[in-house]
Write a protein that holds these residues in place. Structure first.
Motif, PDB file in Angstrom:
ATOM      1  N   THR A 229       0.773  -1.040   0.162  1.00  0.00           N
ATOM      2  CA  THR A 229       0.044  -0.017  -0.176  1.00  0.00           C
ATOM      3  C   THR A 229       0.974   1.211   0.080  1.00  0.00           C
ATOM      4  O   THR A 229       0.500   2.207  -0.896  1.00  0.00           O
ATOM      5  N   VAL A 230       2.063   1.375   0.837  1.00  0.00           N
ATOM      6  CA  VAL A 230       2.850   2.417   0.832  1.00  0.00           C
ATOM      7  C   VAL A 230       3.565   2.819  -0.645  1.00  0.00           C
ATOM      8  O   VAL A 230       3.508   3.721  -1.371  1.00  0.00           O
ATOM      9  N   ASP A 231       3.817   1.587  -1.274  1.00  0.00           N
ATOM     10  CA  ASP A 231       4.304   1.518  -2.683  1.00  0.00           C
ATOM     11  C   ASP A 231       3.327   2.244  -3.569  1.00  0.00           C
ATOM     12  O   ASP A 231       3.666   3.165  -4.313  1.00  0.00           O
ATOM     13  N   ASN A 232       2.060   1.805  -3.491  1.00  0.00           N
ATOM     14  CA  ASN A 232       0.818   2.270  -4.309  1.00  0.00           C
ATOM     15  C   ASN A 232       0.887   3.778  -4.019  1.00  0.00           C
ATOM     16  O   ASN A 232       0.409   4.617  -4.890  1.00  0.00           O
ATOM     17  N   ILE A 233       0.667   4.312  -2.774  1.00  0.00           N
ATOM     18  CA  ILE A 233       0.492   5.704  -2.337  1.00  0.00           C
ATOM     19  C   ILE A 233       1.621   6.610  -2.885  1.00  0.00           C
ATOM     20  O   ILE A 233       1.284   7.743  -3.388  1.00  0.00           O
ATOM     21  N   VAL A 234       2.904   6.105  -2.760  1.00  0.00           N
ATOM     22  CA  VAL A 234       4.045   6.970  -3.414  1.00  0.00           C
ATOM     23  C   VAL A 234       4.192   7.159  -4.722  1.00  0.00           C
ATOM     24  O   VAL A 234       4.096   8.133  -5.449  1.00  0.00           O
ATOM     25  N   LYS A 235       3.560   6.031  -5.437  1.00  0.00           N
ATOM     26  CA  LYS A 235       3.353   6.232  -6.911  1.00  0.00           C
ATOM     27  C   LYS A 235       2.282   7.270  -7.208  1.00  0.00           C
ATOM     28  O   LYS A 235       2.518   7.978  -8.331  1.00  0.00           O
ATOM     29  N   ALA A 236       1.186   6.999  -6.487  1.00  0.00           N
ATOM     30  CA  ALA A 236       0.036   7.860  -6.851  1.00  0.00           C
ATOM     31  C   ALA A 236       0.449   9.440  -6.572  1.00  0.00           C
ATOM     32  O   ALA A 236      -0.049  10.367  -7.098  1.00  0.00           O
ATOM     33  N   VAL A 237       1.358   9.728  -5.428  1.00  0.00           N
ATOM     34  CA  VAL A 237       1.568  10.934  -4.985  1.00  0.00           C
ATOM     35  C   VAL A 237       2.548  11.393  -6.459  1.00  0.00           C
ATOM     36  O   VAL A 237       2.264  12.709  -6.893  1.00  0.00           O
ATOM     37  N   CYS A 238       3.466  10.880  -7.067  1.00  0.00           N
ATOM     38  CA  CYS A 238       4.313  11.254  -8.023  1.00  0.00           C
ATOM     39  C   CYS A 238       3.374  11.684  -9.301  1.00  0.00           C
ATOM     40  O   CYS A 238       3.611  12.386  -9.915  1.00  0.00           O
ATOM     41  N   LEU A 239       2.501  10.686  -9.280  1.00  0.00           N
ATOM     42  CA  LEU A 239       1.363  10.944 -10.631  1.00  0.00           C
ATOM     43  C   LEU A 239       0.715  12.149 -10.461  1.00  0.00           C
ATOM     44  O   LEU A 239       0.378  13.245 -11.141  1.00  0.00           O
ATOM     45  N   LEU A 240       0.192  12.378  -9.223  1.00  0.00           N
ATOM     46  CA  LEU A 240      -0.714  13.499  -8.873  1.00  0.00           C
ATOM     47  C   LEU A 240       0.342  14.764  -9.106  1.00  0.00           C
ATOM     48  O   LEU A 240      -0.162  15.954  -9.269  1.00  0.00           O
ATOM     49  N   HIS A 241       1.517  14.861  -8.640  1.00  0.00           N
ATOM     50  CA  HIS A 241       2.568  15.808  -8.608  1.00  0.00           C
ATOM     51  C   HIS A 241       2.410  16.377 -10.153  1.00  0.00           C
ATOM     52  O   HIS A 241       2.398  17.420 -10.528  1.00  0.00           O
ATOM     53  N   ASN A 242       2.872  15.445 -11.046  1.00  0.00           N
ATOM     54  CA  ASN A 242       2.849  15.802 -12.343  1.00  0.00           C
ATOM     55  C   ASN A 242       1.316  16.107 -12.820  1.00  0.00           C
ATOM     56  O   ASN A 242       1.386  17.168 -13.971  1.00  0.00           O
ATOM     57  N   PHE A 243       0.308  15.733 -12.567  1.00  0.00           N
ATOM     58  CA  PHE A 243      -1.046  16.112 -12.860  1.00  0.00           C
ATOM     59  C   PHE A 243      -1.126  17.802 -12.584  1.00  0.00           C
ATOM     60  O   PHE A 243      -1.598  18.603 -13.305  1.00  0.00           O
ATOM     61  N   ILE A 244      -0.889  18.094 -11.319  1.00  0.00           N
ATOM     62  CA  ILE A 244      -0.986  19.504 -10.940  1.00  0.00           C
ATOM     63  C   ILE A 244       0.127  20.267 -11.516  1.00  0.00           C
ATOM     64  O   ILE A 244      -0.244  21.353 -12.031  1.00  0.00           O
ATOM     65  N   LYS A 245       1.384  19.903 -11.904  1.00  0.00           N
ATOM     66  CA  LYS A 245       2.271  20.548 -12.393  1.00  0.00           C
ATOM     67  C   LYS A 245       2.008  21.060 -13.875  1.00  0.00           C
ATOM     68  O   LYS A 245       2.053  22.210 -14.319  1.00  0.00           O
ATOM     69  N   LYS A 246       1.359  20.013 -14.518  1.00  0.00           N
ATOM     70  CA  LYS A 246       1.048  20.035 -15.942  1.00  0.00           C
ATOM     71  C   LYS A 246      -0.161  20.788 -16.190  1.00  0.00           C
ATOM     72  O   LYS A 246      -0.542  21.781 -17.142  1.00  0.00           O
ATOM     73  N   GLU A 247      -1.186  20.657 -15.248  1.00  0.00           N
ATOM     74  CA  GLU A 247      -2.545  21.456 -15.506  1.00  0.00           C
ATOM     75  C   GLU A 247      -2.501  22.680 -14.929  1.00  0.00           C
ATOM     76  O   GLU A 247      -3.130  23.598 -15.410  1.00  0.00           O
TER      77      GLU A 247
END
Length: 312
Positions: A229-247
């Motif tokens: 679950t920790v691995d999935n949380i960290v991967k989701a955080v990296c993805l959301l960081h890109n989402f916010i940065k690009k949008e």
């Protein structure tokens, strides 16, 4: 507010008991929502906001590095970040890092704007950044030459081809595709210029980690969930960081070629001390590649005004 538990958890790092009281849901329900939502975020958004890099991705990243930081042929910056976790059962000392707490390693590559290009999560906290890179999927592809990097091309104003590479710090191995600073012992002025320029230009990955941690406070806390679950949380955080940065992010504009120093020549002193042992383990082609990039920073096309402040 419905199904907002994971948003509050990512943004604040609030513990599960507090979330259970706040949303009037069971502790197990909160944990299950967070675990499942992390997987869904990755599954839905990954193809758009963190796709597998292609040759075109690397070319665009290299072009952006030259525009913003005057670093030629650099396709990204590599670094590792320790994510604090609760001690997994029967794990012994595998997850204890050099700082003395339990962690897993996030190994990420960022472009010049601080967006993640790749992210590998889950390596034991006791391993160094170099070992974590070696064990990661990205590292294995880099060693096996399956990253689809662009073919070598000349540096600005040069005739001979130069490989595309990643910028890294001292914890990583020196390779033709990974440039790291010279050892601190035995530095000459030309090497100080190289170290200063490389450190200045690889800060994008540090800024990326800083932006992620400021937006998602979960990275400042001890995550008390199972490792998957920790691995999935960290991967989701990296993805959301890109989402916010690009949008919604603000991207820097190229500031053009900086003015050169009037006297860009730097004396090439003899080394007062021999190189460190870890330097000798680097291959001759990797050493020659770094020397060539070091020399480029002293040319008219590669020098920056004020870079001699790194000299003594």
């Amino acid at each position: 507010m419905k199904r907002a538990e994971h948003n509050v958890y990512f943004a604040t790092g609030c513990n599960l008991k507090a979330l259970s009281c706040y949303f009037l849901r069971g502790h197990t329900t909160i944990r299950e929502i967070i675990a499942r939502t992390s997987v869904v975020i990755w599954k839905v958004l990954q193809p758009t906001y963190l796709p597998n890099p292609t040759k075109e991705t690397w070319v665009q990243s290299a072009r952006r590095y030259w525009e913003l930081w005057n670093l030629p042929n650099c396709v990204g910056s590599i670094d590792g970040k320790h994510i604090r976790i609760k001690r997994p059962p029967k794990s012994g000392s595998e997850f204890i890092n050099y700082k003395g707490y339990f962690s897993i390693v996030l190994m990420a590559v960022s472009n010049a704007d601080g967006c993640s290009l790749t992210s590998d999560v889950g390596e034991y906290g006791r391993n160094s950044d170099g070992r974590a890179l070696k064990e990661s999927n990205f590292g294995m592809k880099l060693v096996n030459s399956t990253l689809d990097l662009p073919d070598p091309s000349p540096l600005p104003g040069q005739d001979t081809n130069f490989p595309f590479y990643f910028a890294a710090d001292e914890a990583f191995p020196l390779m033709c595709t990974i440039m790291k600073p010279y050892p601190k012992r035995g530095l000459t002025n030309r090497k100080r210029v190289f170290n200063g320029r490389l450190s200045r230009d690889r800060k994008s990955v540090e800024c990326s980690f800083g932006m992620m941690s400021s937006k998602f406070r979960i990275l400042h806390t001890t995550i008390g969930l199972n490792i998957n679950t920790v691995d999935n949380i960290v991967k989701a955080v990296c993805l959301l960081h890109n989402f916010i940065k690009k949008e919604e992010g603000i991207f820097s504009r190229p500031r053009g070629k900086k003015g050169n120093d009037d006297d860009i020549e730097v004396e090439n002193e003899e080394e007062p001390y021999p190189r460190l042992s870890n330097q000798r383990r680097a291959t001759n082609p990797a050493i020659a590649t770094r020397e060539k990039l070091c020399d480029f920073f002293l040319t008219v096309d590669g020098s920056l005004k004020g870079q001699k402040r790194f000299c003594v």
